[in-house]
Design a protein around this motif. Sequence first.
Motif, PDB file in Angstrom:
ATOM      1  N   TRP A  45     -28.441  69.889  19.982  1.00  0.00           N
ATOM      2  CA  TRP A  45     -28.505  69.012  18.905  1.00  0.00           C
ATOM      3  C   TRP A  45     -28.170  70.025  17.722  1.00  0.00           C
ATOM      4  CZ3 TRP A  45     -32.329  70.332  22.725  1.00  0.00           C
ATOM      5  CH2 TRP A  45     -33.078  71.541  22.136  1.00  0.00           C
ATOM      6  N   ILE A  97     -36.611  68.038  17.354  1.00  0.00           N
ATOM      7  CA  ILE A  97     -35.899  67.371  18.232  1.00  0.00           C
ATOM      8  C   ILE A  97     -34.963  67.917  19.199  1.00  0.00           C
ATOM      9  CG2 ILE A  97     -33.324  67.317  17.047  1.00  0.00           C
ATOM     10  CD1 ILE A  97     -34.541  68.111  14.446  1.00  0.00           C
ATOM     11  N   THR A  99     -32.750  66.404  23.016  1.00  0.00           N
ATOM     12  CA  THR A  99     -32.314  65.929  24.029  1.00  0.00           C
ATOM     13  C   THR A  99     -33.360  64.848  25.090  1.00  0.00           C
ATOM     14  OG1 THR A  99     -32.103  67.637  26.091  1.00  0.00           O
ATOM     15  CG2 THR A  99     -30.223  67.034  24.541  1.00  0.00           C
ATOM     16  N   TYR A 122     -37.614  73.613  15.309  1.00  0.00           N
ATOM     17  CA  TYR A 122     -36.448  72.180  15.268  1.00  0.00           C
ATOM     18  C   TYR A 122     -38.652  71.561  16.171  1.00  0.00           C
ATOM     19  CZ  TYR A 122     -36.711  73.688  20.546  1.00  0.00           C
ATOM     20  OH  TYR A 122     -37.336  74.303  21.532  1.00  0.00           O
ATOM     21  N   PHE A 138     -26.859  70.203  12.075  1.00  0.00           N
ATOM     22  CA  PHE A 138     -26.358  69.459  13.113  1.00  0.00           C
ATOM     23  C   PHE A 138     -25.126  69.333  13.230  1.00  0.00           C
ATOM     24  CE2 PHE A 138     -30.189  67.131  11.524  1.00  0.00           C
ATOM     25  CZ  PHE A 138     -30.891  66.372  13.000  1.00  0.00           C
ATOM     26  N   ASP A 143     -25.708  62.031  20.393  1.00  0.00           N
ATOM     27  CA  ASP A 143     -27.243  61.180  20.617  1.00  0.00           C
ATOM     28  C   ASP A 143     -27.540  62.174  20.844  1.00  0.00           C
ATOM     29  OD1 ASP A 143     -24.995  58.452  18.792  1.00  0.00           O
ATOM     30  OD2 ASP A 143     -24.935  58.507  21.367  1.00  0.00           O
ATOM     31  N   PHE A 144     -28.671  62.186  20.033  1.00  0.00           N
ATOM     32  CA  PHE A 144     -30.044  63.031  20.236  1.00  0.00           C
ATOM     33  C   PHE A 144     -31.377  62.513  20.005  1.00  0.00           C
ATOM     34  CE2 PHE A 144     -26.496  66.086  19.068  1.00  0.00           C
ATOM     35  CZ  PHE A 144     -25.975  66.413  19.983  1.00  0.00           C
ATOM     36  N   LYS A 161     -34.076  58.591  16.934  1.00  0.00           N
ATOM     37  CA  LYS A 161     -32.740  58.706  17.445  1.00  0.00           C
ATOM     38  C   LYS A 161     -32.123  59.486  16.474  1.00  0.00           C
ATOM     39  CE  LYS A 161     -32.103  56.799  22.012  1.00  0.00           C
ATOM     40  NZ  LYS A 161     -32.154  57.248  22.994  1.00  0.00           N
TER      41      LYS A 161
END
Length: 167
Positions: A45, A97, A99, A122, A138, A143-144, A161
């Motif tokens: 991410w 942050i 996955t 993060y 980023f 999409d994370f 998201k």
Amino acid sequence: MSSPLNLAALVLALSASLSVGPVLAHSESHAKPQAQEVIKEQKPWGIAGDPEQVSRTIEIRMSDAMRFTPDRLEVKQGETIRLVHRNGGQVLHEFVIGTQDDLDKHAALMVKFPGMEHDEPYMAHVGPGKTGEIIWTFNRAGDFDFACLIAGHYQAGMVGKVRVVAD
């Protein structure tokens, strides 16, 4: 030859002096960490960003209703964002942050070990009424997710998201 009473006093004094170090070390672990260089490690991410490269700031509010506001972010690939977290609640919250898979695994560990301490670029831990921040680049499109992984918070829906749009 020492008397048993003197020997006992010596043993007691030595054991007391040896126990002071761990007690002090434990209390120091709760102090605010001193500024140190952020270790940059590429993640799916993104990567920790440089303050000089920040292109914009996004404020995210945290509440005891177990919600982030906003809970949807869109950024451009390559953007370095200052994420400012404001905890308007009465309990500690965090912003992590990752996955979905990473967050699920981390949340499961937090349930097993609720006092677990961690500090990565993060994530931000924000006390009641306090503000925290993350500076993140980023550099990967996709999409994370983000979440508060404190035991019970994630399970209550404190998630969001991030969509990183390719150039």
